[in-house]
Design a protein around this motif. Structure first.
Motif, PDB file in Angstrom:
ATOM      1  N   ASN A  11       0.830  -1.206   0.000  1.00 40.28           N
ATOM      2  CA  ASN A  11       0.000   0.000   0.000  1.00 40.28           C
ATOM      3  C   ASN A  11       0.863   1.254   0.000  1.00 40.28           C
ATOM      4  O   ASN A  11       0.596   2.212  -0.731  1.00 40.28           O
ATOM      5  CB  ASN A  11      -0.946   0.023   1.196  1.00 40.28           C
ATOM      6  CG  ASN A  11      -2.084  -0.953   1.063  1.00 40.28           C
ATOM      7  OD1 ASN A  11      -2.444  -1.370  -0.032  1.00 40.28           O
ATOM      8  ND2 ASN A  11      -2.659  -1.345   2.187  1.00 40.28           N
ATOM      9  N   LEU A  12       1.909   1.263   0.818  1.00 40.01           N
ATOM     10  CA  LEU A  12       2.823   2.409   0.859  1.00 40.01           C
ATOM     11  C   LEU A  12       3.547   2.576  -0.471  1.00 40.01           C
ATOM     12  O   LEU A  12       3.725   3.691  -0.964  1.00 40.01           O
ATOM     13  CB  LEU A  12       3.852   2.243   1.981  1.00 40.01           C
ATOM     14  CG  LEU A  12       3.331   2.436   3.393  1.00 40.01           C
ATOM     15  CD1 LEU A  12       4.438   2.159   4.398  1.00 40.01           C
ATOM     16  CD2 LEU A  12       2.789   3.840   3.586  1.00 40.01           C
ATOM     17  N   ARG A  13       3.960   1.466  -1.048  1.00 40.39           N
ATOM     18  CA  ARG A  13       4.671   1.524  -2.327  1.00 40.39           C
ATOM     19  C   ARG A  13       3.762   2.073  -3.423  1.00 40.39           C
ATOM     20  O   ARG A  13       4.189   2.886  -4.240  1.00 40.39           O
ATOM     21  CB  ARG A  13       5.201   0.145  -2.701  1.00 40.39           C
ATOM     22  CG  ARG A  13       6.130   0.192  -3.878  1.00 40.39           C
ATOM     23  CD  ARG A  13       7.063  -0.945  -3.871  1.00 40.39           C
ATOM     24  NE  ARG A  13       6.523  -2.097  -4.576  1.00 40.39           N
ATOM     25  CZ  ARG A  13       7.265  -3.138  -4.910  1.00 40.39           C
ATOM     26  NH1 ARG A  13       8.534  -3.190  -4.571  1.00 40.39           N
ATOM     27  NH2 ARG A  13       6.733  -4.145  -5.552  1.00 40.39           N
ATOM     28  N   ALA A  14       2.500   1.656  -3.430  1.00 41.15           N
ATOM     29  CA  ALA A  14       1.553   2.168  -4.420  1.00 41.15           C
ATOM     30  C   ALA A  14       1.308   3.669  -4.223  1.00 41.15           C
ATOM     31  O   ALA A  14       1.217   4.424  -5.187  1.00 41.15           O
ATOM     32  CB  ALA A  14       0.236   1.397  -4.336  1.00 41.15           C
ATOM     33  N   GLU A  15       1.232   4.090  -2.965  1.00 37.90           N
ATOM     34  CA  GLU A  15       0.930   5.488  -2.674  1.00 37.90           C
ATOM     35  C   GLU A  15       2.130   6.418  -2.860  1.00 37.90           C
ATOM     36  O   GLU A  15       1.998   7.532  -3.363  1.00 37.90           O
ATOM     37  CB  GLU A  15       0.399   5.627  -1.249  1.00 37.90           C
ATOM     38  CG  GLU A  15      -0.121   7.011  -0.941  1.00 37.90           C
ATOM     39  CD  GLU A  15      -0.868   7.091   0.374  1.00 37.90           C
ATOM     40  OE1 GLU A  15      -1.073   8.219   0.846  1.00 37.90           O
ATOM     41  OE2 GLU A  15      -1.246   6.041   0.933  1.00 37.90           O
ATOM     42  N   TYR A  16       3.300   5.977  -2.435  1.00 38.07           N
ATOM     43  CA  TYR A  16       4.470   6.866  -2.417  1.00 38.07           C
ATOM     44  C   TYR A  16       5.604   6.448  -3.351  1.00 38.07           C
ATOM     45  O   TYR A  16       6.628   7.118  -3.406  1.00 38.07           O
ATOM     46  CB  TYR A  16       5.040   6.959  -0.993  1.00 38.07           C
ATOM     47  CG  TYR A  16       4.060   7.501   0.001  1.00 38.07           C
ATOM     48  CD1 TYR A  16       3.704   8.842   0.002  1.00 38.07           C
ATOM     49  CD2 TYR A  16       3.467   6.666   0.948  1.00 38.07           C
ATOM     50  CE1 TYR A  16       2.792   9.344   0.908  1.00 38.07           C
ATOM     51  CE2 TYR A  16       2.555   7.161   1.868  1.00 38.07           C
ATOM     52  CZ  TYR A  16       2.221   8.494   1.842  1.00 38.07           C
ATOM     53  OH  TYR A  16       1.322   8.985   2.736  1.00 38.07           O
ATOM     54  N   GLY A  17       5.434   5.351  -4.069  1.00 41.73           N
ATOM     55  CA  GLY A  17       6.513   4.809  -4.897  1.00 41.73           C
ATOM     56  C   GLY A  17       7.096   5.796  -5.889  1.00 41.73           C
ATOM     57  O   GLY A  17       8.314   5.916  -6.016  1.00 41.73           O
ATOM     58  N   GLU A  18       6.237   6.498  -6.599  1.00 43.64           N
ATOM     59  CA  GLU A  18       6.732   7.447  -7.610  1.00 43.64           C
ATOM     60  C   GLU A  18       7.505   8.590  -6.973  1.00 43.64           C
ATOM     61  O   GLU A  18       8.539   9.006  -7.489  1.00 43.64           O
ATOM     62  CB  GLU A  18       5.579   7.975  -8.464  1.00 43.64           C
ATOM     63  CG  GLU A  18       5.044   6.958  -9.443  1.00 43.64           C
ATOM     64  CD  GLU A  18       6.110   6.410 -10.385  1.00 43.64           C
ATOM     65  OE1 GLU A  18       6.903   7.215 -10.949  1.00 43.64           O
ATOM     66  OE2 GLU A  18       6.168   5.175 -10.550  1.00 43.64           O
TER      67      GLU A  18
END
Length: 82
Positions: A11-18
């Motif tokens: 979830n964190l990767r999807a939200e803040y990955g970029e």
């Protein structure tokens, strides 16, 4: 059953990955990490993760106290907890 950490991390990767892709790391760190992983030095990689987790937890604790206006405790401790 899904590992709760995996779900949280994804979830964190999807939200803040970029955003985090743009964040620079100290020079040489990505190469050093790749070398450790290639050598299978799990102990060193886990140490790095634990250190980052601990520093993040301390920063979050400090930020929470500053927002609440509470006075920070000044107790020195030699114990490291995650």
């Amino acid at each position: 059953m899904m590992n709760p950490y995996v779900e949280w991390f994804e979830n964190l990767r999807a939200e803040y990955g970029e955003q985090l892709k743009q964040m620079p790391l100290p020079e040489g760190l990505p190469e050093h990490l790749r070398d450790l992983m290639a050598k299978g030095d799990d102990e060193a990689v886990l140490f790095m993760l634990k250190l980052a987790w601990q520093l993040g937890a301390q920063a979050g604790f400090s930020a929470g106290h500053q927002q609440s206006g509470a006075e920070m405790p000044h107790k020195k401790s030699t114990n490291v907890q995650a």
